[in-house]
Write an enzyme that holds these catalytic residues in place. Structure first.
Site, PDB file in Angstrom:
ATOM      1  N   HIS A  12       8.161   7.503   6.896  1.00  0.00           N
ATOM      2  CA  HIS A  12       7.857   7.863   5.500  1.00  0.00           C
ATOM      3  C   HIS A  12       6.663   8.824   5.501  1.00  0.00           C
ATOM      4  CE1 HIS A  12       4.450   5.108   5.502  1.00  0.00           C
ATOM      5  NE2 HIS A  12       5.225   4.085   5.761  1.00  0.00           N
ATOM      6  N   HIS A  17       3.497   8.297   7.721  1.00  0.00           N
ATOM      7  CA  HIS A  17       3.533   8.712   9.130  1.00  0.00           C
ATOM      8  C   HIS A  17       3.403  10.232   9.232  1.00  0.00           C
ATOM      9  CE1 HIS A  17       6.099   5.028   8.789  1.00  0.00           C
ATOM     10  NE2 HIS A  17       5.175   4.614   9.620  1.00  0.00           N
ATOM     11  N   CYS A  20       0.701 -11.863  13.414  1.00  0.00           N
ATOM     12  CA  CYS A  20       1.447 -11.126  12.382  1.00  0.00           C
ATOM     13  C   CYS A  20       2.410 -10.174  13.092  1.00  0.00           C
ATOM     14  CB  CYS A  20       0.510 -10.333  11.458  1.00  0.00           C
ATOM     15  SG  CYS A  20       1.445  -9.199  10.388  1.00  0.00           S
ATOM     16  N   CYS A  78       1.985  -6.422  12.059  1.00  0.00           N
ATOM     17  CA  CYS A  78       0.889  -5.724  12.768  1.00  0.00           C
ATOM     18  C   CYS A  78       1.068  -5.821  14.273  1.00  0.00           C
ATOM     19  CB  CYS A  78      -0.467  -6.345  12.444  1.00  0.00           C
ATOM     20  SG  CYS A  78      -1.000  -6.241  10.754  1.00  0.00           S
ATOM     21  N   CYS A 103      -0.984 -12.306   6.298  1.00  0.00           N
ATOM     22  CA  CYS A 103      -1.669 -11.122   6.801  1.00  0.00           C
ATOM     23  C   CYS A 103      -2.110 -10.261   5.617  1.00  0.00           C
ATOM     24  CB  CYS A 103      -0.697 -10.342   7.688  1.00  0.00           C
ATOM     25  SG  CYS A 103      -1.203  -8.641   7.937  1.00  0.00           S
ATOM     26  N   HIS A 120       0.182  -6.942   5.411  1.00  0.00           N
ATOM     27  CA  HIS A 120       1.606  -7.062   5.104  1.00  0.00           C
ATOM     28  C   HIS A 120       1.917  -8.084   4.014  1.00  0.00           C
ATOM     29  CE1 HIS A 120       1.653  -4.971   8.984  1.00  0.00           C
ATOM     30  NE2 HIS A 120       2.747  -4.417   8.509  1.00  0.00           N
ATOM     31  N   LYS A 155      -1.125   0.086   0.380  1.00  0.00           N
ATOM     32  CA  LYS A 155      -0.674   1.000   1.437  1.00  0.00           C
ATOM     33  C   LYS A 155       0.840   1.198   1.337  1.00  0.00           C
ATOM     34  CE  LYS A 155      -0.476   1.289   6.459  1.00  0.00           C
ATOM     35  NZ  LYS A 155       0.248   0.456   7.397  1.00  0.00           N
ATOM     36  N   LYS A 169       6.859   0.591   5.053  1.00  0.00           N
ATOM     37  CA  LYS A 169       8.284   0.340   5.221  1.00  0.00           C
ATOM     38  C   LYS A 169       8.603  -1.077   4.760  1.00  0.00           C
ATOM     39  CE  LYS A 169       7.475   1.648   9.497  1.00  0.00           C
ATOM     40  NZ  LYS A 169       7.442   2.139  10.870  1.00  0.00           N
TER      41      LYS A 169
HETATM   42  N1  MSP Z   1       2.865   1.420  16.715  1.00  0.00           N
HETATM   43  C1  MSP Z   1       1.583   1.253  16.146  1.00  0.00           C
HETATM   44  C2  MSP Z   1       0.609   2.271  16.689  1.00  0.00           C
HETATM   45  C3  MSP Z   1       0.443   2.284  18.169  1.00  0.00           C
HETATM   46  S1  MSP Z   1      -0.636   3.536  18.697  1.00  0.00           S
HETATM   47  C4  MSP Z   1      -0.925   3.176  20.283  1.00  0.00           C
HETATM   48  C5  MSP Z   1       1.689   1.405  14.626  1.00  0.00           C
HETATM   49  N2  MSP Z   1       2.768   2.061  14.173  1.00  0.00           N
HETATM   50  S2  MSP Z   1       3.151   2.319  12.638  1.00  0.00           S
HETATM   51  O1  MSP Z   1       4.503   2.786  12.620  1.00  0.00           O
HETATM   52  O2  MSP Z   1       2.832   1.172  11.853  1.00  0.00           O
HETATM   53  O3  MSP Z   1       2.338   3.567  12.206  1.00  0.00           O
HETATM   54  C6  MSP Z   1       1.010   3.645  12.312  1.00  0.00           C
HETATM   55  C7  MSP Z   1       0.409   4.897  11.767  1.00  0.00           C
HETATM   56  O4  MSP Z   1       1.217   5.579  10.791  1.00  0.00           O
HETATM   57  C8  MSP Z   1      -0.864   4.585  11.028  1.00  0.00           C
HETATM   58  O5  MSP Z   1      -1.912   4.345  11.925  1.00  0.00           O
HETATM   59  C9  MSP Z   1      -1.047   5.841  10.257  1.00  0.00           C
HETATM   60  O6  MSP Z   1      -1.485   6.839  11.140  1.00  0.00           O
HETATM   61  C10 MSP Z   1       0.377   6.144   9.803  1.00  0.00           C
HETATM   62  N3  MSP Z   1       0.658   5.498   8.528  1.00  0.00           N
HETATM   63  C11 MSP Z   1       1.589   4.534   8.261  1.00  0.00           C
HETATM   64  N4  MSP Z   1       1.535   4.242   6.932  1.00  0.00           N
HETATM   65  C12 MSP Z   1       0.593   4.983   6.341  1.00  0.00           C
HETATM   66  C13 MSP Z   1       0.123   5.135   5.027  1.00  0.00           C
HETATM   67  N5  MSP Z   1       0.607   4.448   4.015  1.00  0.00           N
HETATM   68  N6  MSP Z   1      -0.857   6.050   4.821  1.00  0.00           N
HETATM   69  C14 MSP Z   1      -1.382   6.823   5.828  1.00  0.00           C
HETATM   70  N7  MSP Z   1      -0.970   6.690   7.070  1.00  0.00           N
HETATM   71  C15 MSP Z   1       0.007   5.768   7.369  1.00  0.00           C
HETATM   72  O7  MSP Z   1       0.803   0.960  13.938  1.00  0.00           O
END
Ligand code: MSP
Length: 527
Positions: free
Chosen positions: A19, A22, A128, A131, A153, A156, A308, A311
């Site tokens: 989304h 990311h 969690c 996370c 959590c 979440h 936040k 997904k």
């Molecule tokens: N897989 C772990 C990260 C491992 S790094 C060694 C993870 N993945 S995640 O799919 O949850 O995505 C994490 C990252 O996506 C966040 O740290 C951020 O950079 C970005 N974001 C996900 N949702 C977000 C928002 N709502 N807003 C801004 N960034 C977001 O955690």
């Protein structure tokens, strides 16, 4: 290497499609990578996917697909295409299911064990899955609604699971003092300041050894000395930053070039995963005897209804929904300009539409079309020779020099929105200059030809600097602008030196300009 700039995004979980949250991190990393490339630095931009662990495994099982097939499908059909959607120019893409990663992870943990930082123990506590993190009792919140009476959590809003197992522990507690001393000496290693303060207070509370393996999970990388356990997903994932630059070859000494060329990295992360990057990962690096990251920058969240975007809460907007309407340049511009990097922000269709029209279509787009139309009409579509500069011209020349160098400095402190705003100030000033100088009035009298040429040169040369400064933000529109200005004689836009973008007088006199469709077409319909 002295000239190296190695920038990373987190690797994203492939439990679902991306989304805009990311895409937000990837856009920021891409902008910084492009900027540093235009400084002539040795840039390496890495992104990728985090494919092991319970969360991904459960998503696959719920869809009746084997985990590997599930990941392959999502990576090919969603995560790789989104890079094209937002026009990210990454140098590498790592998947934690890559062989190079598995080899590097196993070599790394074997080294930590050999160095005496792994012990055996029993773990019991809250976990969690969202996370993929063991929680401390103080981290949890009371559930509400269907989760009333359960501990949840805070990220979440879902109940944690209680895990109990025998596994291996990483002796994190041994690194508390070294990390505190390191960050006291180098506060710039964690940014922004709020993130630094958060990490320091966490460190000062004391660190506990942490479970680094799991016996109850099958989908992961096997612990090299114990076939019954897999490596805890975070302690597999964090290593991507090293395995992607051939940590395996570095560790066994067969090929150290890539690792030595790029390491250490600048890590961009969402603030939710700061602790992993600024505490656990550096402790792992210390345990392996490797240099610590150059910077960990924790940015804010894209919020929906004050929470936040995620997904799991089904609040995600796909990047293509926005890009299909506004284009990738406007997407990048909007998110990087409207939200201060490091703070939370919200997306709104109204806001992006308003900025698109005011700042891109009417601001930059209109300026470029007006200039090329006037050059066609008054200068045989050529960049004219300027005569003496008057005070109004000098104001533009000075502003270009000052803002270009401030923008370059802003990038060093990750103030991306500020850098963009400094360029926008130049655009606004030049638009005002056009109105005030009224070249169409000057054109009415041949006696004013020298003045007319000077004014048109000032506009064109300012646009040359604008194209360079905005190129990392909007690669497509600025390339079109470069062509409109006939600036190809200076070489490719991406090859320009961004640090000297503000030096006046680079656009070649006599260059043949090109009239084009508007850089930012007016929006066809309301969104
Ligand atoms: N897989 C772990 C990260 C491992 S790094 C060694 C993870 N993945 S995640 O799919 O949850 O995505 C994490 C990252 O996506 C966040 O740290 C951020 O950079 C970005 N974001 C996900 N949702 C977000 C928002 N709502 N807003 C801004 N960034 C977001 O955690």
């Amino acid at each position: 290497m002295a000239n190296s700039f190695y920038i990373t995004t987190p690797i994203y979980y492939v439990n679902d499609a991306p989304h805009i949250g990311h895409a937000y991190t990837t856009c920021a990393a891409d902008l910084l990578a492009r900027w540093h490339r235009m400084r002539g630095e040795d840039v390496w931009f890495l992104t990728g996917t985090d494919e092991h662990g319970t969360k991904v495994e459960r998503a696959a099982v719920a869809n009746n697909v084997a985990p590997q097939a599930w990941c392959d499908n999502l990576v090919s059909n969603s995560w790789l295409p989104v890079l094209q959607t937002i026009n990210a120019a990454n140098d590498d893409f790592i998947r934690t299911t890559d062989e190079r990663h598995k080899l590097g992870v196993q070599a790394f943990w074997q080294r930590l064990k050999d160095n005496g930082f792994v012990s055996q123990g029993k773990y019991e506590g809250p976990y969690c899955v969202g996370c993929e993190e063991f929680k401390l009792p103080g981290d949890l919140i009371a559930g509400t609604g269907e989760f009333e009476g359960k501990e949840c959590c805070p990220v979440h809003s879902k109940p944690v699971e209680i895990l109990q197992e025998n596994n291996y522990f990483f002796e994190l507690s041994k690194f508390q003092n070294d990390l505190i001393a390191h960050y006291q000496q180098h506060p710039e290693r964690i940014q922004p300041e709020s993130a630094y303060n958060e990490v320091m207070s966490f460190l000062k509370q004391g660190l506990q050894d942490i479970s680094m393996s799991r016996s109850s999970v099958a989908w992961g990388i096997q612990v090299p000395w114990d076939a019954d356990q897999v490596i805890y997903v975070w302690f597999d994932a964090l290593l991507n930053y090293a395995t992607a630059i051939n940590y395996a070859g570095f560790a066994d000494g067969t090929d150290r070039t890539q690792f030595e060329r790029h390491w250490p990295a600048v890590h961009l992360v969402g603030k939710d995963i700061l602790r992993f990057h600024a505490v656990y990962w550096p402790a792992m690096l210390l345990a392996a005897g490797l240099p610590l990251p150059q910077t960990v920058f924790a940015h804010g969240w894209l919020l929906v209804g004050g929470e936040k975007m995620s997904k799991s809460k089904l609040t995600g907007i796909a990047p293509a929904q926005i890009v299909d309407h506004f284009g990738s340049d406007a997407f990048r511009y909007y998110f990087m300009r409207a939200i201060n990097f490091g703070q939370d922000g919200s997306f709104s269709w109204e806001d992006i539409s308003a900025r698109y029209t005011a700042e891109l279509a009417n601001g930059l787009g209109n300026l470029a079309s007006r200039l090329t139309a006037m050059l066609e009409k008054y200068c045989e579509t050529k960049v004219p020779q300027p005569a003496d500069y008057q005070p109004a011209d000098q104001l533009i020349i000075d502003l270009v020099a000052k803002n270009a160098s401030s923008a370059d400095a802003a990038i060093d402190s990750f103030e991306i929105a500020a850098a963009i705003t400094l360029t926008k100030e130049i655009i606004d000033a030049v638009n005002m200059y056009v109105t005030e100088q009224a070249p169409w009035v000057l054109a009415k009298d041949l006696a004013n030809t020298a003045r007319l040429h000077t004014v048109l040169y000032v506009i064109a040369e300012a646009l040359r600097a604008i194209a360079v400064l905005h190129h990392p933000v909007m690669p497509i529109a600025t390339s079109a602008l470069w062509e409109m200005l006939g600036a190809d004689a200076l070489g490719e836009l991406a090859a320009q030196s961004i640090s000297t973008a503000g030096s006046w007088g680079q656009l070649p006199i006599g260059a043949v300009t090109v009239k084009k469709e508007s850089l930012f077409p007016r929006l066809a319909e309301e969104v």
